[in-house]
Design a protein around this motif. Structure first.
Motif, PDB file in Angstrom:
ATOM      1  N   ASP A  24       1.273 -24.815  21.442  1.00 36.60           N
ATOM      2  CA  ASP A  24       2.304 -25.480  20.931  1.00 36.60           C
ATOM      3  C   ASP A  24       2.213 -25.484  19.512  1.00 36.60           C
ATOM      4  O   ASP A  24       3.479 -25.517  18.577  1.00 36.60           O
ATOM      5  CB  ASP A  24       2.575 -26.800  21.280  1.00 36.60           C
ATOM      6  N   TYR A  25       1.233 -25.449  18.745  1.00 36.73           N
ATOM      7  CA  TYR A  25       0.878 -25.749  17.370  1.00 36.73           C
ATOM      8  C   TYR A  25       0.869 -24.220  16.707  1.00 36.73           C
ATOM      9  O   TYR A  25       1.073 -24.017  15.632  1.00 36.73           O
ATOM     10  CB  TYR A  25      -0.107 -26.497  17.172  1.00 36.73           C
ATOM     11  N   ILE A  26       0.497 -23.431  17.463  1.00 39.91           N
ATOM     12  CA  ILE A  26      -0.102 -21.974  16.960  1.00 39.91           C
ATOM     13  C   ILE A  26       1.280 -21.333  16.228  1.00 39.91           C
ATOM     14  O   ILE A  26       1.104 -20.730  14.986  1.00 39.91           O
ATOM     15  CB  ILE A  26      -0.659 -20.974  18.024  1.00 39.91           C
ATOM     16  N   ASP A  27       2.524 -21.351  16.774  1.00 39.80           N
ATOM     17  CA  ASP A  27       3.569 -20.821  16.173  1.00 39.80           C
ATOM     18  C   ASP A  27       3.995 -21.456  14.662  1.00 39.80           C
ATOM     19  O   ASP A  27       4.352 -20.912  13.727  1.00 39.80           O
ATOM     20  CB  ASP A  27       4.736 -21.035  16.944  1.00 39.80           C
ATOM     21  N   THR A  28       3.754 -22.980  14.527  1.00 39.45           N
ATOM     22  CA  THR A  28       3.935 -23.455  13.248  1.00 39.45           C
ATOM     23  C   THR A  28       2.537 -23.294  12.366  1.00 39.45           C
ATOM     24  O   THR A  28       2.931 -23.595  11.138  1.00 39.45           O
ATOM     25  CB  THR A  28       4.132 -24.949  13.547  1.00 39.45           C
ATOM     26  N   ALA A  29       1.380 -23.001  12.593  1.00 41.70           N
ATOM     27  CA  ALA A  29       0.311 -23.249  11.866  1.00 41.70           C
ATOM     28  C   ALA A  29       0.362 -21.885  11.077  1.00 41.70           C
ATOM     29  O   ALA A  29      -0.566 -21.862  10.183  1.00 41.70           O
ATOM     30  CB  ALA A  29      -0.869 -23.470  12.763  1.00 41.70           C
ATOM     31  N   LEU A  30       0.548 -20.920  11.861  1.00 44.42           N
ATOM     32  CA  LEU A  30       0.368 -19.445  11.234  1.00 44.42           C
ATOM     33  C   LEU A  30       1.592 -18.909  10.443  1.00 44.42           C
ATOM     34  O   LEU A  30       2.754 -19.499  10.984  1.00 44.42           O
ATOM     35  CB  LEU A  30       0.142 -18.738  12.434  1.00 44.42           C
ATOM     36  N   VAL A  31       1.418 -18.046   9.518  1.00 44.47           N
ATOM     37  CA  VAL A  31       2.363 -17.577   8.784  1.00 44.47           C
ATOM     38  C   VAL A  31       2.905 -16.388   9.641  1.00 44.47           C
ATOM     39  O   VAL A  31       2.295 -15.461  10.024  1.00 44.47           O
ATOM     40  CB  VAL A  31       1.769 -17.001   7.565  1.00 44.47           C
ATOM     41  N   LYS A  32       4.362 -16.235   9.641  1.00 43.48           N
ATOM     42  CA  LYS A  32       4.864 -14.963  10.504  1.00 43.48           C
ATOM     43  C   LYS A  32       4.470 -13.867   9.674  1.00 43.48           C
ATOM     44  O   LYS A  32       4.724 -13.772   8.498  1.00 43.48           O
ATOM     45  CB  LYS A  32       6.457 -15.573  10.868  1.00 43.48           C
ATOM     46  N   PRO A  33       4.231 -12.972  10.352  1.00 40.19           N
ATOM     47  CA  PRO A  33       4.217 -11.386   9.769  1.00 40.19           C
ATOM     48  C   PRO A  33       5.155 -11.031   9.080  1.00 40.19           C
ATOM     49  O   PRO A  33       6.316 -11.058   9.850  1.00 40.19           O
ATOM     50  CB  PRO A  33       3.439 -10.519  10.815  1.00 40.19           C
ATOM     51  N   ARG A  34       5.169 -10.439   7.948  1.00 39.60           N
ATOM     52  CA  ARG A  34       6.492 -10.033   7.273  1.00 39.60           C
ATOM     53  C   ARG A  34       6.524  -8.457   7.172  1.00 39.60           C
ATOM     54  O   ARG A  34       7.286  -7.861   6.616  1.00 39.60           O
ATOM     55  CB  ARG A  34       6.296 -10.423   5.832  1.00 39.60           C
ATOM     56  N   SER A  35       5.357  -7.964   8.151  1.00 46.74           N
ATOM     57  CA  SER A  35       5.442  -6.613   8.212  1.00 46.74           C
ATOM     58  C   SER A  35       6.699  -5.938   8.833  1.00 46.74           C
ATOM     59  O   SER A  35       6.945  -4.709   8.473  1.00 46.74           O
ATOM     60  CB  SER A  35       4.247  -5.831   8.865  1.00 46.74           C
ATOM     61  N   PRO A  36       7.353  -6.497   9.820  1.00 47.56           N
ATOM     62  CA  PRO A  36       8.527  -5.781  10.170  1.00 47.56           C
ATOM     63  C   PRO A  36       9.879  -5.809   9.355  1.00 47.56           C
ATOM     64  O   PRO A  36      10.907  -5.145   9.811  1.00 47.56           O
ATOM     65  CB  PRO A  36       9.001  -6.812  11.544  1.00 47.56           C
ATOM     66  N   LEU A  37       9.875  -6.491   8.139  1.00 45.64           N
ATOM     67  CA  LEU A  37      10.783  -6.486   7.315  1.00 45.64           C
ATOM     68  C   LEU A  37      11.097  -4.953   6.698  1.00 45.64           C
ATOM     69  O   LEU A  37      10.231  -4.429   6.469  1.00 45.64           O
ATOM     70  CB  LEU A  37      10.697  -7.333   6.072  1.00 45.64           C
ATOM     71  N   SER A  38      12.487  -4.776   6.440  1.00 44.60           N
ATOM     72  CA  SER A  38      12.845  -3.481   5.872  1.00 44.60           C
ATOM     73  C   SER A  38      12.524  -3.343   4.387  1.00 44.60           C
ATOM     74  O   SER A  38      12.019  -4.493   3.822  1.00 44.60           O
ATOM     75  CB  SER A  38      14.333  -3.368   5.860  1.00 44.60           C
ATOM     76  N   PRO A  39      12.378  -2.229   3.834  1.00 43.18           N
ATOM     77  CA  PRO A  39      11.711  -2.265   2.370  1.00 43.18           C
ATOM     78  C   PRO A  39      12.824  -3.205   1.461  1.00 43.18           C
ATOM     79  O   PRO A  39      12.230  -3.922   0.644  1.00 43.18           O
ATOM     80  CB  PRO A  39      12.201  -0.787   1.858  1.00 43.18           C
TER      81      PRO A  39
END
Length: 94
Positions: A24-39
């Motif tokens: 339950d805490y993992i999603d809020t503790a880690l930074v979401k990857p920004r690799s899927p973002l478009s340029p």
């Protein structure tokens, strides 16, 4: 002298509540990857992060950007454009 009372707590009368689990805490503790973002989204997000870090800490490093979820390839490809955009968005300084 002998004690007539004890320090024991009374028994719990209700069922114990379910404790949250680590997932339950993992999603809020880690930074979401920004690799899927478009340029273009990468440049905008990186510029926003640069401005925020400049305000809070006075600047940002490549390692800081990587900790925020950008990949090394994104940083290499878009950091210069993001820096220019961050300066434009900041406007004239006093």
């Amino acid at each position: 002298m002998r004690r007539t009372s004890c320090n024991r707590l009374p028994a719990a009368s209700r069922a114990p509540t379910i404790q949250p689990t680590v997932p339950d805490y993992i999603d809020t503790a880690l930074v979401k990857p920004r690799s899927p973002l478009s340029p273009s989204e990468t440049v905008k997000r990186m510029a926003d992060d640069m401005r925020a870090a400049s305000y809070r800490e006075g600047g940002i490093t490549e390692d800081d950007l990587e900790r925020l979820g950008f990949t090394r390839a994104q940083i290499k490809a878009h950091a210069a454009d993001a820096r220019v955009l961050a300066h434009q968005l900041a406007g004239p300084s006093l």
